[in-house]
Design a protein around this motif. Structure first.
Motif, short mmCIF file in Angstrom:
data_model
loop_
_atom_site.label_atom_id
_atom_site.label_comp_id
_atom_site.label_asym_id
_atom_site.label_seq_id
_atom_site.Cartn_x
_atom_site.Cartn_y
_atom_site.Cartn_z
N ASN A 1 -30.87 6.86 -10.17
CA ASN A 1 -31.06 7.63 -8.94
C ASN A 1 -30.03 8.77 -8.92
O ASN A 1 -28.83 8.54 -8.83
CB ASN A 1 -30.91 6.75 -7.71
N THR B 1 -27.77 9.08 -5.73
CA THR B 1 -26.84 7.95 -5.64
C THR B 1 -25.70 8.14 -6.63
O THR B 1 -24.53 7.87 -6.32
CB THR B 1 -27.56 6.62 -5.93
N ARG C 1 -38.22 -0.33 -7.33
CA ARG C 1 -38.20 1.04 -6.80
C ARG C 1 -39.50 1.75 -7.20
O ARG C 1 -40.20 1.33 -8.10
CB ARG C 1 -37.00 1.82 -7.30
N ASN D 1 -41.81 5.43 -8.08
CA ASN D 1 -41.69 6.54 -9.01
C ASN D 1 -42.61 7.65 -8.52
O ASN D 1 -43.35 7.48 -7.54
CB ASN D 1 -42.01 6.11 -10.45
#
Length: 311
Positions: free
Chosen positions: A78, A81, A174, A176
């Protein structure tokens, strides 16, 4: 038959590698990830819990299974992040690689390391493997630092750089770009999509295949691995809308600056794939073919879920 250990096996790429090995039986698999195994099939391979930030655990697992090759997919990916928590990003993307490299050098293990188009500044894409790196974000910088560790090591190493990996698995931690676009379009509310970033999106199955080809051919050096189609993010989202017959009029094109993202993104990346096609026999799907693969897997999952509910 070679024994291959994967890190990050619970992630999208990790699960696709497991899926491919179970279907094709080309290597013996040791899947590892932090926490319990999330892949639905538990037979036909070994699974070991392994946190790449725990050097003692990593050493113990590698010494127990003695793999011929390690496919290192675990990382902080990420971009925002990574910019916000540079210390953790460095631990995951640099320090963990340094530890793995040391173990690979000692035991003559091939290390296949996943990297990114974000090592480039996006001024002169599409890029060849030998083009100069110049990252714009800390995520990109961490990946350059990791690449430099490999290039300066005595290990048998391969760097596979990739772009915007998409796909679907049974248990995803997560989203995409393709799943986000499809979900956002289905809600029917206006969405802002950048029109000044250009990429070559990569089907996860294609990247998994490249990883296995690198093992089988005992490759060394840097290889670029992506899909074959070059497009803006706005065009990508429109192609998703076209494929699933969704409303394109809700797509609002915006510039990258207007999004005010934490980390800076390169404008135009993309890869020249000639070396990977020639040396590894890589044969990627087109973007539309990739969407067809994802669509088929979505329908299979819906069928399985409905069967479980009604069975």
């Amino acid at each position: 038959m070679k024994t291959v250990l994967t890190t990050g096996s619970n992630g999208l790429l990790g699960q696709k590698i497991t899926e491919k090995i179970l279907a094709e039986g080309r290597v013996k698999l040791i899947a590892t990830s932090k926490g319990a195994n999330r892949y639905p099939i538990k037979d036909g391979y070994d699974y070991a819990e392994m946190d790449i930030l725990n050097p003692e655990q990593v050493k113990a697992v590698i010494e127990e299974y003695k793999p011929d090759a390690i496919i290192h997919t675990a990382a902080m990916t990420n971009v925002d992040t990574a910019e916000a928590d540079k210390n953790l990003c460095h631990q995951l993307n640099v320090d963990a690689v340094k530890n793995l490299l040391s173990l690979c050098e000692k035991s003559n293990i091939q290390l296949i390391h996943l990297s990114t188009d974000f090592v480039f500044d996006g001024a002169n894409g599409p890029y060849k493997e030998e083009d100069a790196v110049n990252p714009l974000s800390y995520y990109g910088e961490s990946k350059v630092l990791a690449e430099e560790l490999l290039e300066n090591s005595a290990a048998n190493w391969v760097i596979l750089r990739t772009i915007l990996v998409y796909g679907i698995t049974n248990d995803m931690s997560r989203s995409n770009i393709v799943l986000w676009a499809k979900g956002a379009l289905e809600k029917g509310s206006p969405i802002n999509v950048v029109n000044d970033q250009f990429r070559m999106p990569t089907l996860a199955e294609d990247l998994a295949e490249a990883c296995l080809l690198a093992v089988e051919k005992n490759a060394t050096g840097i290889y670029h691995v992506s899909g074959k189609d070059y497009m803006s993010i706005a065009d990508l989202v429109r192609k998703v809308a076209d494929y699933w017959v969704l409303d394109k009029t809700i797509i609002k094109e915006v510039s990258s600056v207007s999004l005010n993202q934490t980390a800076k993104r390169p404008a135009k990346t993309g890869f020249v794939l000639d070396k990977t096609i020639r040396d590894l026999g890589y044969d990627p799907h087109s973007f539309e073919e990739g969407l067809k693969v994802v669509d088929g897997q979505m329908k299979s999952r819906e069928y399985l879920v409905s069967s479980i509910k009604t069975g």
